[in-house]
Design a protein around this motif. Structure first.
Motif, PDB file in Angstrom:
ATOM      1  N   LEU A  79       1.103  -1.465  -0.021  1.00  0.00           N
ATOM      2  CA  LEU A  79       0.115   0.053   0.098  1.00  0.00           C
ATOM      3  C   LEU A  79       0.784   1.410  -0.427  1.00  0.00           C
ATOM      4  CD1 LEU A  79      -2.576   1.187   0.246  1.00  0.00           C
ATOM      5  CD2 LEU A  79      -2.369   0.957   2.760  1.00  0.00           C
ATOM      6  N   LEU A  80       1.817   1.100   0.815  1.00  0.00           N
ATOM      7  CA  LEU A  80       2.835   2.648   0.600  1.00  0.00           C
ATOM      8  C   LEU A  80       3.602   2.704  -0.549  1.00  0.00           C
ATOM      9  CD1 LEU A  80       4.385   1.536   4.277  1.00  0.00           C
ATOM     10  CD2 LEU A  80       2.775   3.624   3.864  1.00  0.00           C
ATOM     11  N   ASP A  81       4.410   1.886  -1.242  1.00  0.00           N
ATOM     12  CA  ASP A  81       4.351   1.327  -2.473  1.00  0.00           C
ATOM     13  C   ASP A  81       3.708   2.195  -3.456  1.00  0.00           C
ATOM     14  OD1 ASP A  81       7.026   0.842  -2.016  1.00  0.00           O
ATOM     15  OD2 ASP A  81       6.631  -0.854  -2.725  1.00  0.00           O
ATOM     16  N   ALA A  82       2.417   1.947  -3.309  1.00  0.00           N
ATOM     17  CA  ALA A  82       0.809   2.296  -4.058  1.00  0.00           C
ATOM     18  C   ALA A  82       1.081   3.999  -3.806  1.00  0.00           C
ATOM     19  CB  ALA A  82       0.068   1.362  -4.096  1.00  0.00           C
ATOM     20  N   VAL A  83       0.815   4.310  -3.074  1.00  0.00           N
ATOM     21  CA  VAL A  83       0.753   5.789  -2.890  1.00  0.00           C
ATOM     22  C   VAL A  83       1.353   6.677  -2.848  1.00  0.00           C
ATOM     23  CG1 VAL A  83      -1.912   4.640  -1.576  1.00  0.00           C
ATOM     24  CG2 VAL A  83       0.424   5.292  -0.072  1.00  0.00           C
ATOM     25  N   ALA A  84       3.078   5.668  -3.208  1.00  0.00           N
ATOM     26  CA  ALA A  84       4.176   7.218  -3.096  1.00  0.00           C
ATOM     27  C   ALA A  84       3.531   8.064  -4.028  1.00  0.00           C
ATOM     28  CB  ALA A  84       4.847   6.294  -3.031  1.00  0.00           C
ATOM     29  N   ALA A  85       4.227   9.239  -3.508  1.00  0.00           N
ATOM     30  CA  ALA A  85       4.304  10.240  -3.975  1.00  0.00           C
ATOM     31  C   ALA A  85       4.814  10.622  -5.120  1.00  0.00           C
ATOM     32  CB  ALA A  85       4.036  11.334  -2.844  1.00  0.00           C
ATOM     33  N   THR A  86       6.380   9.794  -5.355  1.00  0.00           N
ATOM     34  CA  THR A  86       7.441  10.251  -6.312  1.00  0.00           C
ATOM     35  C   THR A  86       7.573   8.824  -6.934  1.00  0.00           C
ATOM     36  OG1 THR A  86       9.398  11.396  -6.244  1.00  0.00           O
ATOM     37  CG2 THR A  86       8.613  10.113  -4.502  1.00  0.00           C
ATOM     38  N   ASP A  87       8.420   8.715  -7.996  1.00  0.00           N
ATOM     39  CA  ASP A  87       8.570   7.341  -9.013  1.00  0.00           C
ATOM     40  C   ASP A  87       9.816   7.717  -8.222  1.00  0.00           C
ATOM     41  OD1 ASP A  87       8.096   5.611 -10.179  1.00  0.00           O
ATOM     42  OD2 ASP A  87       9.482   6.167 -11.889  1.00  0.00           O
ATOM     43  N   SER A  88      10.441   8.227  -6.839  1.00  0.00           N
ATOM     44  CA  SER A  88      12.280   7.520  -6.556  1.00  0.00           C
ATOM     45  C   SER A  88      11.742   6.778  -5.415  1.00  0.00           C
ATOM     46  CB  SER A  88      12.167   8.738  -5.878  1.00  0.00           C
ATOM     47  OG  SER A  88      12.871  10.345  -6.694  1.00  0.00           O
ATOM     48  N   LEU A  89      13.381   5.603  -5.553  1.00  0.00           N
ATOM     49  CA  LEU A  89      13.032   4.961  -4.993  1.00  0.00           C
ATOM     50  C   LEU A  89      14.255   5.496  -3.488  1.00  0.00           C
ATOM     51  CD1 LEU A  89      14.196   2.100  -7.331  1.00  0.00           C
ATOM     52  CD2 LEU A  89      12.267   2.379  -6.279  1.00  0.00           C
ATOM     53  N   SER A  90      13.549   4.909  -2.671  1.00  0.00           N
ATOM     54  CA  SER A  90      14.303   4.955  -1.589  1.00  0.00           C
ATOM     55  C   SER A  90      14.687   4.260  -0.589  1.00  0.00           C
ATOM     56  CB  SER A  90      13.821   6.816  -0.454  1.00  0.00           C
ATOM     57  OG  SER A  90      12.594   6.215  -0.387  1.00  0.00           O
ATOM     58  N   GLY A  91      15.285   4.275   0.477  1.00  0.00           N
ATOM     59  CA  GLY A  91      15.392   2.697   1.057  1.00  0.00           C
ATOM     60  C   GLY A  91      15.959   2.384   1.260  1.00  0.00           C
ATOM     61  N   GLU A  92      16.125   1.056   1.885  1.00  0.00           N
ATOM     62  CA  GLU A  92      17.608   0.073   2.046  1.00  0.00           C
ATOM     63  C   GLU A  92      17.294  -0.766   0.964  1.00  0.00           C
ATOM     64  OE1 GLU A  92      21.139  -1.167   4.802  1.00  0.00           O
ATOM     65  OE2 GLU A  92      19.340  -2.377   5.123  1.00  0.00           O
ATOM     66  N   LEU A  93      18.552  -1.412   0.069  1.00  0.00           N
ATOM     67  CA  LEU A  93      17.705  -2.137  -1.149  1.00  0.00           C
ATOM     68  C   LEU A  93      19.235  -3.306  -0.932  1.00  0.00           C
ATOM     69  CD1 LEU A  93      16.214  -4.235  -3.068  1.00  0.00           C
ATOM     70  CD2 LEU A  93      18.109  -2.502  -4.429  1.00  0.00           C
ATOM     71  N   VAL A  94      18.909  -4.739  -0.186  1.00  0.00           N
ATOM     72  CA  VAL A  94      19.607  -5.442   0.334  1.00  0.00           C
ATOM     73  C   VAL A  94      20.292  -6.429  -0.678  1.00  0.00           C
ATOM     74  CG1 VAL A  94      20.386  -7.216   2.520  1.00  0.00           C
ATOM     75  CG2 VAL A  94      19.161  -4.677   2.873  1.00  0.00           C
ATOM     76  N   ILE A  95      20.929  -6.722  -1.361  1.00  0.00           N
ATOM     77  CA  ILE A  95      21.572  -7.597  -2.559  1.00  0.00           C
ATOM     78  C   ILE A  95      22.598  -8.178  -2.069  1.00  0.00           C
ATOM     79  CG2 ILE A  95      22.525  -7.559  -5.229  1.00  0.00           C
ATOM     80  CD1 ILE A  95      21.294  -4.861  -4.675  1.00  0.00           C
ATOM     81  N   ALA A  96      22.399  -9.746  -1.974  1.00  0.00           N
ATOM     82  CA  ALA A  96      23.610 -10.987  -2.084  1.00  0.00           C
ATOM     83  C   ALA A  96      23.916 -11.424  -3.487  1.00  0.00           C
ATOM     84  CB  ALA A  96      22.953 -12.088  -1.242  1.00  0.00           C
ATOM     85  N   SER A  97      25.519 -11.580  -3.409  1.00  0.00           N
ATOM     86  CA  SER A  97      25.880 -11.922  -4.915  1.00  0.00           C
ATOM     87  C   SER A  97      26.993 -12.385  -4.499  1.00  0.00           C
ATOM     88  CB  SER A  97      25.774 -10.016  -5.436  1.00  0.00           C
ATOM     89  OG  SER A  97      26.352 -10.683  -6.977  1.00  0.00           O
ATOM     90  N   PRO A  98      27.609 -13.437  -5.522  1.00  0.00           N
ATOM     91  CA  PRO A  98      28.912 -13.489  -5.616  1.00  0.00           C
ATOM     92  C   PRO A  98      30.082 -12.884  -5.178  1.00  0.00           C
ATOM     93  CG  PRO A  98      27.333 -14.937  -6.813  1.00  0.00           C
ATOM     94  CD  PRO A  98      26.752 -14.215  -6.421  1.00  0.00           C
ATOM     95  N   VAL A  99      31.102 -13.458  -5.436  1.00  0.00           N
ATOM     96  CA  VAL A  99      32.452 -12.080  -5.401  1.00  0.00           C
ATOM     97  C   VAL A  99      32.435 -12.007  -6.598  1.00  0.00           C
ATOM     98  CG1 VAL A  99      34.649 -11.692  -4.606  1.00  0.00           C
ATOM     99  CG2 VAL A  99      32.757 -12.647  -2.990  1.00  0.00           C
TER     100      VAL A  99
END
Length: 299
Positions: A79-99
């Motif tokens: 719901l928070l994503d859907a009503v976000a007033a901006t198209d900008s991405l924020s917050g923390e994105l946690v990615i796991a990836s091989p070295v």
């Protein structure tokens, strides 16, 4: 007390299996976590967690309440994503990836994605070991594999990762140049231990056949990181099966040479993987789409 916060706390207690780990993640004390658990048990009228000084376990009601927590937090975030007033991405994105994959292929994409989304923070966990996505709080895990094996994860194919056989000119002068995969049995081979075909290298079926082809290999070095195998191959230790993208420079400068046998190594695909038990944030969905489109352009 804040019920939604309590729901978030309980969800992570369950996934991490520890009050202390949950407290550390939320940067609060164990006492706060315990207080919220007592509040939730009072609210639901049920004992949710059995705990002593060493371990915790979840009651049948606690198991059901966890599923409720997953549903509630997912719906709230959606719901928070859907009503976000901006198209900008924020917050923390946690990615796991091989070295190796991160350094050789994905690193520039991680950097470009963050630069295009300056309000976003990326936390990259680089490890060749498989990651517990839920327990470690990872949004997306990227893996270069033949096919996903964990049915509890949702996997999206992002691109291709062709593999080739290489060796140094020095090794080939001393050991000879193989021309058929069966000849690999008598050669020194450098093994990536985390591959699904670590000691039995897989090759595409010859023309007119649907049967998989493989050959058992041995050699002086087994490692869980591909970059050390690159260095070992350059130092004449043997033949390595590596993604082409990892060794472009070595192929150009001649320190490694591609071997062309009677069958080609089975390629790998790059997958973005995430848990079906967690809500996938918009920033994670956008990241998956970004990597996929970027790899399609470069392939």
């Amino acid at each position: 007390m804040d019920r939604l916060k309590g729901v978030e706390y309980f969800k992570r207690i369950y996934e991490l299996g520890s009050f202390t780990a949950a407290a550390s993640e939320f940067q609060c004390s164990n006492a706060v976590i315990s207080k919220y658990v007592r509040f939730l048990e009072s609210w639901t009228g049920s004992k949710l967690i059995n705990r002593n000084t060493r371990t915790i376990s979840f009651t049948e009601e606690g198991e059901r309440f966890y599923n409720y927590c997953v549903s509630i937090t997912g719906q709230t975030n959606e719901l928070l994503d859907a009503v976000a007033a901006t198209d900008s991405l924020s917050g923390e994105l946690v990615i796991a990836s091989p070295v190796s994959l991160s350094i050789a292929v994905l690193g520039p994409l991680f950097i470009r994605f963050q630069k295009e989304n300056p309000l976003l923070s990326i936390r990259l966990q680089m490890s060749d070991q498989l990651t517990d996505l839920v327990g470690s709080g990872v949004d997306v895990a990227i893996r270069g594999i033949e096919a996903p094996a964990d049915s509890s994860l949702i996997a999206t194919r992002l691109g291709a990762l062709d593999r080739i056989l290489v060796a140094s000119p020095g090794y080939l002068r001393s050991a000879g140049v193989p021309t058929a995969i069966e000849e690999l049995r008598s050669h020194q081979c450098l093994v990536y231990s985390l591959s699904s075909d670590a000691n039995r290298w897989g090759f595409t079926p010859p023309c007119g056949s649907d049967e998989p082809v493989s050959v058992e290999v041995t050699g002086p070095l087994i490692a869980d990181n591909s970059m050390i195998l690159v260095e070992a191959a350059k130092e004449d230790l043997g033949i390595a099966m590596l993604p082409r993208a990892y060794i472009d420079a070595e192929l150009r400068n001649g320190s490694l040479q591609q071997l062309r046998l009677d069958a080609d190594p089975v390629p790998r695909s790059i997958y973005g993987m995430y848990s079906g038990r967690r809500y996938l944030p918009r920033r994670a969905r956008r990241f998956i789409d970004f990597v996929k489109s970027s790899l399609e352009v470069t392939s």
